[in-house]
Design a protein around this motif. Structure first.
Motif, PDB file in Angstrom:
ATOM      1  N   LEU A 489      94.933 -31.236 -20.321  1.00  0.00           N
ATOM      2  CA  LEU A 489      96.083 -30.419 -20.692  1.00  0.00           C
ATOM      3  C   LEU A 489      95.992 -29.972 -22.151  1.00  0.00           C
ATOM      4  N   ARG A 490      95.549 -30.881 -23.018  1.00  0.00           N
ATOM      5  CA  ARG A 490      95.428 -30.518 -24.431  1.00  0.00           C
ATOM      6  C   ARG A 490      94.345 -29.461 -24.630  1.00  0.00           C
ATOM      7  N   THR A 491      93.224 -29.610 -23.922  1.00  0.00           N
ATOM      8  CA  THR A 491      92.140 -28.625 -24.042  1.00  0.00           C
ATOM      9  C   THR A 491      92.587 -27.256 -23.568  1.00  0.00           C
ATOM     10  N   TRP A 492      93.239 -27.198 -22.400  1.00  0.00           N
ATOM     11  CA  TRP A 492      93.698 -25.918 -21.863  1.00  0.00           C
ATOM     12  C   TRP A 492      94.758 -25.301 -22.776  1.00  0.00           C
ATOM     13  N   SER A 493      95.641 -26.132 -23.320  1.00  0.00           N
ATOM     14  CA  SER A 493      96.676 -25.612 -24.199  1.00  0.00           C
ATOM     15  C   SER A 493      96.069 -25.061 -25.482  1.00  0.00           C
ATOM     16  N   ASN A 494      95.076 -25.766 -26.033  1.00  0.00           N
ATOM     17  CA  ASN A 494      94.441 -25.286 -27.260  1.00  0.00           C
ATOM     18  C   ASN A 494      93.736 -23.961 -27.033  1.00  0.00           C
ATOM     19  N   LYS A 495      93.084 -23.805 -25.867  1.00  0.00           N
ATOM     20  CA  LYS A 495      92.430 -22.527 -25.563  1.00  0.00           C
ATOM     21  C   LYS A 495      93.459 -21.417 -25.465  1.00  0.00           C
ATOM     22  N   ARG A 496      94.555 -21.711 -24.819  1.00  0.00           N
ATOM     23  CA  ARG A 496      95.595 -20.696 -24.657  1.00  0.00           C
ATOM     24  C   ARG A 496      96.191 -20.310 -26.000  1.00  0.00           C
ATOM     25  N   GLU A 497      96.317 -21.298 -26.923  1.00  0.00           N
ATOM     26  CA  GLU A 497      96.923 -20.997 -28.207  1.00  0.00           C
ATOM     27  C   GLU A 497      96.021 -20.141 -29.076  1.00  0.00           C
ATOM     28  N   ARG A 498      94.718 -20.058 -28.731  1.00  0.00           N
ATOM     29  CA  ARG A 498      93.820 -19.220 -29.504  1.00  0.00           C
ATOM     30  C   ARG A 498      93.819 -17.781 -29.006  1.00  0.00           C
ATOM     31  N   ILE A 499      94.572 -17.505 -27.965  1.00  0.00           N
ATOM     32  CA  ILE A 499      94.653 -16.152 -27.424  1.00  0.00           C
ATOM     33  C   ILE A 499      95.802 -15.417 -28.104  1.00  0.00           C
ATOM     34  N   SER A 500      95.526 -14.238 -28.610  1.00  0.00           N
ATOM     35  CA  SER A 500      96.562 -13.409 -29.223  1.00  0.00           C
ATOM     36  C   SER A 500      96.959 -12.314 -28.239  1.00  0.00           C
ATOM     37  N   VAL A 501      98.241 -12.166 -28.036  1.00  0.00           N
ATOM     38  CA  VAL A 501      98.766 -11.166 -27.110  1.00  0.00           C
ATOM     39  C   VAL A 501      99.460 -10.071 -27.915  1.00  0.00           C
ATOM     40  N   TYR A 502      99.048  -8.838 -27.688  1.00  0.00           N
ATOM     41  CA  TYR A 502      99.644  -7.684 -28.358  1.00  0.00           C
ATOM     42  C   TYR A 502     100.443  -6.888 -27.336  1.00  0.00           C
ATOM     43  N   ALA A 503     101.719  -6.694 -27.624  1.00  0.00           N
ATOM     44  CA  ALA A 503     102.525  -5.858 -26.721  1.00  0.00           C
ATOM     45  C   ALA A 503     101.999  -4.430 -26.706  1.00  0.00           C
ATOM     46  N   SER A 504     101.520  -3.947 -27.842  1.00  0.00           N
ATOM     47  CA  SER A 504     100.856  -2.655 -27.945  1.00  0.00           C
ATOM     48  C   SER A 504      99.916  -2.731 -29.131  1.00  0.00           C
ATOM     49  N   ALA A 505      98.833  -1.983 -29.098  1.00  0.00           N
ATOM     50  CA  ALA A 505      97.843  -2.062 -30.165  1.00  0.00           C
ATOM     51  C   ALA A 505      96.989  -0.802 -30.147  1.00  0.00           C
ATOM     52  N   THR A 506      96.252  -0.609 -31.241  1.00  0.00           N
ATOM     53  CA  THR A 506      95.306   0.495 -31.357  1.00  0.00           C
ATOM     54  C   THR A 506      93.910  -0.086 -31.500  1.00  0.00           C
ATOM     55  N   LEU A 507      93.004   0.340 -30.627  1.00  0.00           N
ATOM     56  CA  LEU A 507      91.613  -0.094 -30.682  1.00  0.00           C
ATOM     57  C   LEU A 507      90.798   0.958 -31.424  1.00  0.00           C
ATOM     58  N   LEU A 508      90.001   0.512 -32.386  1.00  0.00           N
ATOM     59  CA  LEU A 508      89.125   1.398 -33.142  1.00  0.00           C
ATOM     60  C   LEU A 508      87.683   1.056 -32.819  1.00  0.00           C
ATOM     61  N   GLU A 509      86.913   2.052 -32.388  1.00  0.00           N
ATOM     62  CA  GLU A 509      85.500   1.876 -32.092  1.00  0.00           C
ATOM     63  C   GLU A 509      84.684   2.584 -33.174  1.00  0.00           C
ATOM     64  N   PHE A 510      83.797   1.834 -33.805  1.00  0.00           N
ATOM     65  CA  PHE A 510      82.976   2.381 -34.878  1.00  0.00           C
ATOM     66  C   PHE A 510      81.570   2.675 -34.363  1.00  0.00           C
ATOM     67  N   GLY A 511      80.905   3.590 -35.056  1.00  0.00           N
ATOM     68  CA  GLY A 511      79.575   4.000 -34.619  1.00  0.00           C
ATOM     69  C   GLY A 511      78.533   2.923 -34.759  1.00  0.00           C
ATOM     70  N   SER A 512      78.718   1.989 -35.701  1.00  0.00           N
ATOM     71  CA  SER A 512      77.730   0.933 -35.931  1.00  0.00           C
ATOM     72  C   SER A 512      78.439  -0.274 -36.511  1.00  0.00           C
ATOM     73  N   PRO A 513      77.831  -1.477 -36.436  1.00  0.00           N
ATOM     74  CA  PRO A 513      78.440  -2.662 -37.063  1.00  0.00           C
ATOM     75  C   PRO A 513      78.647  -2.480 -38.560  1.00  0.00           C
ATOM     76  N   GLU A 514      77.749  -1.736 -39.203  1.00  0.00           N
ATOM     77  CA  GLU A 514      77.893  -1.520 -40.645  1.00  0.00           C
ATOM     78  C   GLU A 514      79.170  -0.742 -40.962  1.00  0.00           C
ATOM     79  N   ASP A 515      79.492   0.279 -40.124  1.00  0.00           N
ATOM     80  CA  ASP A 515      80.713   1.050 -40.349  1.00  0.00           C
ATOM     81  C   ASP A 515      81.953   0.164 -40.231  1.00  0.00           C
ATOM     82  N   LEU A 516      81.949  -0.739 -39.242  1.00  0.00           N
ATOM     83  CA  LEU A 516      83.086  -1.642 -39.086  1.00  0.00           C
ATOM     84  C   LEU A 516      83.205  -2.586 -40.281  1.00  0.00           C
ATOM     85  N   ASN A 517      82.079  -3.143 -40.728  1.00  0.00           N
ATOM     86  CA  ASN A 517      82.108  -4.039 -41.888  1.00  0.00           C
ATOM     87  C   ASN A 517      82.651  -3.315 -43.118  1.00  0.00           C
TER      88      ASN A 517
END
Length: 722
Positions: A489-517
């Protein structure tokens, strides 16, 4: 709403009165309040609503009613359900020997003790105020003839003589035996099954038709569920389609609700978390609303809106209330009386197949497991019934019975994550808690549940925590919770607590990892999801002046055409300005990515036999690929892809030597194919002026045509051709 929601019903009375035209409102208020002054409309409505809780005034108004109107209000009071269909109420009057038509209901409407049920109108559609109750009767196809009363007013009518006879089929206790043992169910059976329904719908919603029913596939999914369709542990007769009855009860109790064309689970309620008597009273009040299930057909949504069963149920239970003390009744005799008196079954036009005596199935298969009845066996082995103390209280004939004592420690938690729950310690609240974080596996005298990651995640999403789940197990467990269960139960709860839920969000896709960094280093308020993706909770926090946007995508819209098929039919080039993230998950399933250096920096994929085979193994069938190409490229599946996907399933190919005859005109080719003297030498027509000729017939064909004066030029150095 049940009859206990007094304030909510007061609001409904206010809404109904606000829908009256002023002359009708003053006419009703005159009968109800006897005002001495000409009060404004709003004050008049306030006083009418307030008088519903004034018992002396309501008693006087009830006494002034005709006898049939008083009986109709009394039926509503005994049912604990303030809202009924007018037709069902008139069936109750007719069944008790008072077939007066709608006049008793009209008298109640005019007296301000009965109101038209609210009708939901589409947004923007104007509703006209009601001028007369005759006008309301004429709108029955729209209103459904729904009516309601305030529960406080209906309760004051209890005690009025309903004109019912002594209970048919009564059997004195002395005829059954000396002090016969009365059996009484624990009342948990349908509460448990409703919790199972809630779990099933939480796992996967059910589709809803335009009529508000279930689609056939979802209907069969519930009907064939091994747990919901299993025989109830405490039923004395089989209730047809028990799974669909549990579903109907879950809908009536609000555990399942219709939303955007689907039936979904209401995670704010989960189950009936009340005392046992309150939970069973709520189910009793829901009985008149079960118009999609009946004891003959089981689930029968086509009869919704015209079901005669709600009135028949209440008539049967009120007949049992007429039993002498310590007497019992034969369910079949009660059913025969109802079928003979109820206007639906006593009509001459009723089909013989509808005359089946279904009352034993209802009383022994539904009412008895609800704890509304007690049962015993007669000397000939047949079941007899009578109202239980709880049943007499529900009908308004007795004080509430004491709550049945339960055992606080009723759970046995096993190291293998299985929970054994003994029914004598279960309560509606504990059923709700267990159903929230564990999956029901069996229902019986000892029920079993299974702790699983998915069930625990579901509970955490509904507001539970590791501590609250463990507290439930510790509080009701007969032994300490095994360490293995705590750790899981503790393991499952800890995994669940690491999940972030966004009611709404904007996803940004960059051309390369360098652009994101670089963007994150410059202060982009986002969270890295992958080497090229970041999520931003609020779009307003992004200063888009610092970005060069190639495109944006609304994922609520249909898929965008953003792929170009090259001339070879197997190379796909992506349009970066219109592509989306879904494409990033679709293409790798059946295509191989190409290096950008080979395509001038553009992103390309190639379809190969190996990649298509992997796609088919992952569910990308030929129809699925055809749909994808139509949506993403705007054209059908290329022939080259057809070859790679279905070439192995085609008939064997044949490679043979052939001579090719080319003539000057299409008319000459037509003549060679048509003339019987040359037709036998032509194997295939390859084109408008081209024919395939077998080698062995070439000389004969040449001789035949030379006789017609045709000249030939041979281009084959090894074989002469005509």
């Amino acid at each position: 709403m049940s009859d206990s929601d007094a304030s909510a019903w007061s609001n409904e009375v206010r809404r109904a009165l606000q829908g009256y035209a002023e002359p009708l409102l003053r006419q009703v208020a005159t009968r109800l309040l006897r005002p001495r002054n000409q009060w404004p409309v709003e004050e008049l409505i306030d006083r009418c609503v307030a008088v519903m809780d004034n018992a002396p005034v309501i008693d006087r108004r009830i006494k002034e009613l005709p006898a049939e109107s008083r009986r109709l209000l009394t039926f509503i009071g005994h049912s604990r359900q303030p809202q009924w269909r007018l037709g069902s109420l008139l069936e109750l009057l007719a069944g008790s020997g008072h077939a007066e038509g709608p006049a008793p209901a009209l008298a109640l409407l005019e007296a301000g003790l009965l109101f038209p049920a609210p009708v939901t109108t589409p947004p923007g559609v104007a509703t006209n105020r009601l001028k007369t109750f005759e006008q309301w009767l004429g709108q029955g196809t729209v209103t459904g003839f729904g009516v309601f009363t305030h529960p406080a007013a209906a309760a004051r009518a209890i005690g009025e003589d309903l004109g019912l006879p002594e209970c048919p089929g009564a059997v004195p206790a002395s005829s059954v035996g000396v002090r016969p043992a009365a059996q009484e169910a624990d009342g948990l059976e349908w509460l448990l099954r409703m919790s199972v329904v809630w779990q099933r719908v939480t796992a996967a919603s059910l589709r809803q038709t335009q009529q508000g029913d279930l689609f056939k596939r979802d209907l069969e999914r519930l009907r064939d569920d091994p747990l919901l369709s299993s025989p109830p542990a405490e039923a004395l007769a089989e209730a047809p389609n028990a799974a669909l009855l549990a579903f109907s009860l879950a809908r009536a109790e609000g555990l399942v609700k219709g939303q955007d064309g689907e039936f979904v689970a209401d995670r704010s309620t989960r189950a009936v978390a009340k005392s046992l008597s309150a939970a069973l009273a709520s189910l009793f009040a829901a009985l008149p609303t079960l118009e999609t299930w009946n004891p003959i057909d089981g689930y029968a949504p086509q009869d919704a809106g015209a079901s005669p069963y709600p009135a028949a149920y209440l008539l049967a239970l009120l007949l049992l209330a007429k039993l002498p003390q310590d007497a019992w009744a034969d369910p079949a005799a009660v059913g025969a009386w109802v079928l003979a008196r109820h206007p639906y079954w006593s009509a001459e036009a009723v089909r013989p197949s509808r005359l089946t005596n279904w009352m034993p199935a209802f009383l022994l298969g539904v009412a008895y497991p609800m704890r509304w009845l007690q049962a015993t066996k007669s000397t000939d082995g047949n079941w007899l019934v009578r109202l239980s103390p709880l049943g007499r209280w529900l009908l308004g004939f007795a004080a509430p019975p004491p709550e049945t004592p339960t055992f606080a420690q009723t759970l046995l938690v096993q190291p293998n994550m299985e929970i054994l729950a003994y029914r004598q310690g279960l309560t509606p609240g504990l059923i709700a808690q267990l159903g929230a974080f564990a999956t029901w596996k069996s229902l019986g005298s000892a029920c079993t549940l299974q702790l699983e990651p998915e069930s625990v995640y579901r509970a955490l999403e509904s507001g539970e925590t590791f501590e609250s789940i463990l507290q439930t197990l510790e509080q009701h467990g007969m032994r300490p919770t095994p360490p293995a269960v705590k750790d899981a139960l503790r393991t499952w709860s800890n995994k669940r607590e690491r999940i972030s839920v966004y009611a709404s969000a904007t996803l940004l896709e960059f051309g390369s990892p360098e652009d994101l960094n670089d963007a994150l280093a410059r202060g982009l308020p986002g969270v890295r999801l992958s080497d090229r993706l970041a999520v931003v909770a609020k779009e307003s926090a992004v200063d888009f002046r610092h970005f060069r946007l190639l495109g944006s995508r609304d994922y609520a819209l249909p898929p965008e055409r953003c792929v170009e098929v090259e001339a070879d039919g197997v190379t796909l080039t992506l349009d970066a300005a219109r592509s989306d993230l879904l494409l990033e998950t679709e293409l790798p399933a059946f295509a191989e990515s190409l290096p950008r250096s080979s395509s001038n920096g553009r992103r390309q994929y190639r379809l190969t036999p190996a990649s298509l085979a992997a796609g088919q193994a992952g569910g990308w069938s030929l129809p699925a690929l055809q749909t994808w190409f139509e949506q993403r490229t705007g054209q059908g599946l290329p022939p080259a892809v057809h070859l790679l996907v279905s070439g192995a399933d085609a008939p064997p190919a044949e490679l043979r030597r052939r001579l090719v005859l080319e003539v000057a005109t299409e008319e000459l080719a037509d003549g060679l194919v048509q003339w019987p003297e040359t037709r036998t030498f032509v194997e295939h027509r390859l084109g408008p002026t081209t024919l395939a000729v077998a080698e062995e017939g070439a000389a004969a064909l040449r001789a035949k045509l030379e006789s017609l004066g045709l000249r030939f030029e041979s281009t084959n150095s090894k074989h002469e051709s005509p």
